[in-house]
Design a protein around this motif. Sequence first.
Motif, PDB file in Angstrom:
ATOM      1  N   PRO A  77      -6.087  39.542 -37.213  1.00  0.00           N
ATOM      2  CA  PRO A  77      -4.652  39.822 -37.388  1.00  0.00           C
ATOM      3  C   PRO A  77      -4.051  39.081 -38.572  1.00  0.00           C
ATOM      4  CG  PRO A  77      -4.988  38.343 -35.537  1.00  0.00           C
ATOM      5  CD  PRO A  77      -6.342  38.823 -35.950  1.00  0.00           C
ATOM      6  N   LEU A  78      -4.557  37.894 -38.890  1.00  0.00           N
ATOM      7  CA  LEU A  78      -4.027  37.151 -40.040  1.00  0.00           C
ATOM      8  C   LEU A  78      -4.271  37.907 -41.342  1.00  0.00           C
ATOM      9  CD1 LEU A  78      -4.855  33.387 -39.365  1.00  0.00           C
ATOM     10  CD2 LEU A  78      -2.598  34.398 -39.736  1.00  0.00           C
ATOM     11  N   GLY A  79      -5.477  38.477 -41.475  1.00  0.00           N
ATOM     12  CA  GLY A  79      -5.776  39.247 -42.678  1.00  0.00           C
ATOM     13  C   GLY A  79      -4.891  40.464 -42.807  1.00  0.00           C
ATOM     14  N   GLU A  80      -4.637  41.151 -41.678  1.00  0.00           N
ATOM     15  CA  GLU A  80      -3.746  42.308 -41.707  1.00  0.00           C
ATOM     16  C   GLU A  80      -2.328  41.898 -42.068  1.00  0.00           C
ATOM     17  OE1 GLU A  80      -4.437  45.393 -41.497  1.00  0.00           O
ATOM     18  OE2 GLU A  80      -6.561  45.238 -40.948  1.00  0.00           O
ATOM     19  N   LEU A  81      -1.862  40.795 -41.493  1.00  0.00           N
ATOM     20  CA  LEU A  81      -0.516  40.304 -41.804  1.00  0.00           C
ATOM     21  C   LEU A  81      -0.408  39.941 -43.276  1.00  0.00           C
ATOM     22  CD1 LEU A  81       2.308  39.385 -40.866  1.00  0.00           C
ATOM     23  CD2 LEU A  81       1.284  37.159 -40.291  1.00  0.00           C
ATOM     24  N   TYR A  82      -1.431  39.305 -43.802  1.00  0.00           N
ATOM     25  CA  TYR A  82      -1.430  38.908 -45.213  1.00  0.00           C
ATOM     26  C   TYR A  82      -1.350  40.132 -46.124  1.00  0.00           C
ATOM     27  CZ  TYR A  82      -3.004  36.788 -49.587  1.00  0.00           C
ATOM     28  OH  TYR A  82      -3.103  36.373 -50.892  1.00  0.00           O
ATOM     29  N   MET A  83      -2.141  41.163 -45.820  1.00  0.00           N
ATOM     30  CA  MET A  83      -2.152  42.355 -46.669  1.00  0.00           C
ATOM     31  C   MET A  83      -0.824  43.107 -46.610  1.00  0.00           C
ATOM     32  SD  MET A  83      -5.968  44.017 -46.400  1.00  0.00           S
ATOM     33  CE  MET A  83      -5.954  44.138 -44.605  1.00  0.00           C
TER      34      MET A  83
END
Length: 241
Positions: A77-83
């Motif tokens: 989820p962190l990677g999705e939030l970052y993108m």
Amino acid sequence: MTDIRQLLKEFERFAYGESLHTAFTDLLDWILLPFKRYEDKLEQQAALDTYRGHKKVNELARLVTLIGELSEGFRDPLGELYMQAISNGHNGQYFTPEPICDMMAAISVGNPTDGQTVADCACGSGRMLLSAAKINRHLKLYGADLDLTCCKMALINLLLNSLQGEVAHMNSLSNDFYRGYKVQTTLVDGYHMPYYVEFTEPEQSQLWLKPVKEQAKPNFDSPFEPVRAPQPINGVQGSLF
């Protein structure tokens, strides 16, 4: 792709009054704070008191809880939030989609044994490592990236899933090393509790390539000394014809 609509809403509430990028990097540091290994209990207690004293502690707690829930099943989820909130339209960082990571892990890792090492020299948020952990969570996972924010995301992903290995902030092409994080677990009341140790000496890293010792070069300035046989040769030269 992980559905992060609720996470995005909570993050925007947490970031109110500052830039999204600043709020995101601060969020990573606050998430990592309780996982760091401290020298003694007083230092650890001081860090936790700092955490509790955050001016937006309620919003922070909701964010951390939600990220932990969305991370179930080795999700990112962190990677999705970052993108979606940070890199989209700015520096253009897009991480490999999860199904492709799963496919590549299945092809390259195969049927690994416990303790086998898996490395990703440009790990981003650690998705390839998470896909490898889906096959066998007892692997030793090693990731490196030039972007410190990506390194912290990968580190958090390993910690939230109680995985072991190392994340290095370094240039994998030039071998320039900046800092590293060793990720391990310890048994507490029957549970494998994750923690990390930060270091700056490249010799402690499993990812940094140790310099090859140079062999002594021949000295062509000194006169050439002919090689002589240790015993006199008394043979008679024969003929080929």
